[in-house]
Structures are given as structure tokens and as C-alpha cells.
Design an enzyme around this catalytic site. Structure first.
Site, PDB file in Angstrom:
ATOM      1  CB  SER A 215       0.395  -6.248   2.616  1.00 37.42           C
ATOM      2  OG  SER A 215       0.029  -6.679   3.832  1.00 37.42           O
ATOM      3  CG  ASP A 407       3.238   0.187   6.911  1.00 38.91           C
ATOM      4  OD1 ASP A 407       2.340   0.327   7.527  1.00 38.91           O
ATOM      5  OD2 ASP A 407       3.485  -0.911   6.167  1.00 38.91           O
ATOM      6  CG  HIS A 460       0.419  -1.583   4.437  1.00 42.75           C
ATOM      7  ND1 HIS A 460       1.671  -2.072   5.005  1.00 42.75           N
ATOM      8  CD2 HIS A 460      -0.280  -2.533   4.070  1.00 42.75           C
ATOM      9  CE1 HIS A 460       1.406  -3.389   4.782  1.00 42.75           C
ATOM     10  NE2 HIS A 460       0.374  -3.556   4.340  1.00 42.75           N
TER      11      HIS A 460
END
Length: 487
Positions: A215, A407, A460
Site C-alpha cells: 500500500s 483489490d 490489498h
């Protein structure tokens, strides 16, 4: 006369030795009683005239975790946890959790892991993703993750930036400046942490080192790697590669892919997409009110979704169960696992065991510092990482970028678009890769040692959703071997 004198001398010597032995014996009994009394601890102030000498423990020895509360049996690897100062005079302290490899040797590499956010705790990475343990539904016991990355490496989880998780600052000015100088300040703190940590653990100074994360660690990881490269003439760090999952790299390219992803996965209608394009993107037809309504209509559809994995269930009841769920396995994603971890890490017994929260912070541990996340500099968020990636590759640092294919927050197509923006020459075309005979995803290799990988069925947090795939990707990267291309 001479014999009489000899006898007198002999008698005196014997008498002296006898008296000395009695004194020693009485002294020994006295000391023994003092020690016995101190062990019994009768609550009275002791005789301070006798002091037992103790060996002073090193910082590393103090950080050794004897055992995690609720830890399963059969754990052979060592674990450490504690604080490392990152400025002088010391006001900022970053917390770390470190697990040695299950089968370590002097050449086993060191991997540093960051979660994103910004300001989300890497203990989430440790206990929800790639670490050796997961938390049972009761929030008190742990169970093993057989696909932990410490099967292949020594793994260091760092809670960064300061005020994330257990990391803290005693200087209010640090906190005021962090939002404005987020990326730069964080990279500098992370580098100083690494230097100080290596002094505490000098046996890792010559090891191959990899930096990994997911991320917003798409910023943390390249920026730390860049500082290492710039300062390697002064202090050598054997940085071999960086590994970033579902990364934020270039928002101007990545952000628009969210609605396209929703449309292609049946999460919005073509009419909704047409309205958005017409009222929000076309200069000649732009209408502020209609644009706002269009965006609201689309975003309302997200309320019932886990946007980090669109096919995962959402947590409906996070109440901790007194009895842990049976047949717990890392291959089944529990949508409430974050709540179990929060309960576990906020137990005083756990914090004491892992040497965390030693200053009694006025707030509880949370997976993300939402206030810091919201105040993070927009300029930092929008800064492209492409130039840094080019620089690292030019210095011989290998790069792997992987992305789960379900995601919504950072769709795989958006990350692939950033890779294409780098204008690299394709060495091996887009092709499938496999795990245990099953399709694991797709991969493509580029000149300059960059590899892009998609992960089938992952969102994710790839190691959470597909732990076997994640371990295979990681192993392939640190061993510098290609992912299996046949079933």
C-alpha cells in the site's frame, strides 16, 4: 630450645588457621541467610550492606521475548521486540518486532516489512499477514501460520512513522511537523532506525537485506532504499532488492482505475459510468451538482463491500468469543481478525511480554493512526515514485511489484499502468505462473530487473488472502529464481 620455639610457632599458625576458618564459616552462614531472606521477600527493608553482582544485559538481550502470551507449543525461533531511538536528544522512538528465521544460518537474509496507510501498523503485517502467528477469535491465543515469511528469512516488522501503533514521540513539535514533512521525515527516521538496530544486532550488518511492504509502503520502501544507496559510501548496507505489494506509486495514474474496476466487476452500471464521465470529466458538460450526485451514487455501492477484497465477507459481529473457533486455519480469511488483534495487543500481559508501551501511552494500540493518515501531506501522496525506482534499478537493486487482482483500493490494472509508464523494455511477456499446479496469477519481466506479478484471488493484503502464493512470490524473489511457469 630450638624445638620448643618451633612448636610454639606451629601452634600459633594452627590456632590462626582455626580461627580464620570459623570466621569464614560464620560469614558464609550470614551471607547465606541474607540471600535466603532476600529470596523469601518478607516485605521488610533488607540489609543493603550486601549487594549481589548481576551481569548487565545488553539492549538486544533486554529485547528478547521469552514467550508470547497464548503462544502455541513447538516454537524454536527467537523473537525480539522493543524501542529504538531515532533522534538526539531522544524524543522519537520506533517500535519493532523481529522474528528470526525458523532455520537460520549466517547467510539467511534480513527483510524489513512496512504496512502502509500512511500510519498503519506493521504489527498488522506480523499477525494478520506474513508473520509466524495469527490471533484466535478470543483475542487471547495464537495459532501458527505455516506460510510465514520467516520460513525463508529473518523478518523485521517496523511500526513507522512515529505515533503509529506503539511508536511514539515525547515532543509535540515532532507530531506537528510530521503531517507536513511526512515522507521525508519518515524515510530519515526509518534509516536512522536501521542504523541503530544494526548496532544492536551487529550479526546482520553483512547480510543481504531486502525491504518490503504494501500500500503506502510504495512510498516508504523506495524512499528508504534511496537513502541507503545515497549513504552507502559512509555506512554499507547490502541492499539487494525491494518488494512492494498493491503499492501507491503514482496517484494521478492509479486513482481513475477504481471506477473502471467496479464497472468490470459488476459493481456499478454503465449508465452510472456514463454519468460520471459526462458530468465530472468533460469540461464542456461539467456540472458540479450532477457530478457530486453521480459520485455519491457510485460510492454508496461500496458501503456493503470490503474494498480491500471485493469477494471477501465483511465483519458483521466483532464480539470476541470466549472459546476460539475450531479448525482455525490461515487459508480461511476471518473478516473480524483485525478486532482480535486489537484485543490481543491491548492486553497488559502481552505488552509486557513484547516490551511495548513501556511509557504508558494515553491511548490504546490501533491498526492505523487515522488522525495522522488524514493529515498526511497531499503533495507527498501525489509524488511519483517512478524516478526513485529508476534510480534504484540503475544501482543494481532488484524490484518486484505484485498486486492482488480483487483489490478495489489499488486495482492491479492501475499498478500495471504505472509500470508501463516507466517505459521499460519487456524481457519476458505477460504469462501465467503456478503454485502446486494451480494458477497463481500472471507475471511479466522488464529490463533492469523489475518484475510485475498479479495474484489470483488476492486483495490489498496478499499474504492474508493468498498466503501460499505470497510465500512463493517472496521465496522466488529473494532466491532470484523465476516463478513456476508450468502447472
Amino acid at each position: 630450645m630450638v624445638k620448643q620455639q618451633d612448636w610454639s610457632v606451629t601452634t600459633c599458625v594452627l590456632l590462626f588457621l582455626f580461627l580464620a576458618s570459623q570466621i569464614h564459616c560464620r560469614s558464609g552462614i550470614h551471607v547465606s541467610k541474607r540471600l535466603e531472606g532476600s529470596k523469601q521477600g518478607d516485605g521488610k527493608s533488607g540489609d543493603t550492606s550486601f549487594n549481589v553482582l548481576r551481569r548487565v544485559l545488553s539492549p538486544k538481550e533486554k529485547d528478547l521475548i521469552k514467550k508470547l502470551p497464548g503462544q502455541p507449543s513447538g516454537v524454536s525461533f527467537r523473537q525480539y521486540g522493543g524501542y529504538v531511538p531515532v533522534n538526539e536528544p531522544s524524543s522519537r522512538f520506533l517500535y519493532y518486532y523481529f522474528v528470526e528465521a525458523i532455520k537460520p544460518n549466517t547467510s539467511t537474509p534480513l527483510v524489513i516489512w512496512f504496512n502502509g496507510g500512511p500510519a498503519c501498523s506493521s504489527l498488522g503485517g506480523a499477525f494478520l499477514e506474513l508473520g509466524p502467528f495469527r490471533v484466535h477469535s478470543g483475542g487471547r491465543k495464537l495459532f501458527r501460520n505455516p506460510y510465514s515469511w520467516n520460513n525463508e528469512a529473518n523478518v523485521l516488522f517496523l511500526e513507522s512513522p512515529v505515533t503509529t501503533g506503539f511508536s511514539y514521540s515525547s515532543n509535540p513539535i515532532d507530531l506537528e511537523e510530521l503531517g507536513e514533512k511526512g515522507d521525508k521525515a519518515t524515510a530519515e527516521d526509518n534509516y536512522i532506525f536501521l542504523m541503530n538496530w544494526l548496532e544492536r544486532f551487529p550479526e546482520y550488518k553483512g547480510r543481504d537485506i531486502y525491504i518490503a511492504g504494501q500500500s503506502y509502503a510504495g512510498h516508504y520502501v523506495p524512499q528508504l532504499a534511496q537513502i541507503i544507496i545515497h549513504r552507502n559510501k559512509k555506512t554499507l548496507v547490502n541492499l539487494r532488492g525491494i518488494l512492494i505489494g498493491n503499492p501507491s506509486l503514482l496517484t494521478s495514474i492509479q486513482d481513475p482505475y477504481g471506477y473502471e474496476f467496479m464497472l468490470s466487476h459488476g459493481l456499478m452500471s454503465q449508465q452510472q459510468m456514463d454519468n460520471y464521465n459526462q458530468f465530472c470529466l468533460r469540461d464542456d458538460l461539467y456540472d458540479n451538482d450532477k457530478c457530486a450526485l453521480s459520485v455519491k451514487t457510485i460510492d454508496d455501492a461500496k458501503k456493503h463491500l470490503d474494498t480491500y477484497n471485493i469477494y471477501a465477507p465483511v465483519c458483521l459481529n466483532s464480539t470476541l468469543s470466549r472459546i476460539s473457533k475450531k479448525c482455525t486455519t490461515v487459508l480461511e480469511v476471518d473478516p473480524c481478525s483485525k478486532d482480535y488483534l486489537k484485543a490481543y495487543l491491548n492486553r497488559k500481559k502481552v505488552q509486557k511480554a513484547i516490551h511495548a508501551n513501556t511509557t504508558k501511552l494515553p491511548y490504546e494500540w490501533t491498526s492505523c493512526n487515522n488522525e495522522l493518515t488524514e493529515n498526511w501531506s497531499e503533495n507527498d501522496r501525489d509524488t511519483p515514485m517512478i524516478p526513485i525506482l529508476h534510480e534504484l534499478m540503475g544501482e543494481g537493486v532488484r524490484v518486484m511489484i505484485y498486486n492482488g487482482d480483487v483489490d478495489l483500493e489499488i486495482p492491479f490494472a492501475s499498478t500495471l499502468a504505472v509500470v508501463k509508464e516507466m517505459n521499460l523494455t519487456v524481457v519476458k511477456e505477460f504469462r501465467p505462473w503456478f503454485t502446486g499446479g494451480q494458477l497463481g496469477g500472471f507475471t511479466e519481466d522488464y529490463k533492469g530487473n523489475l518484475t510485475f506479478v498479479t495474484v489470483k484471488g488476492a486483495g490489498h493484503s496478499v499474504p492474508t488472502d493468498q498466503p501460499i502464493h505470497a510465500l512463493n512470490i517472496f521465496t522466488s524473489f529473494i532466491r532470484n529464481t523465476p516463478l513456476p511457469h508450468t502447472a
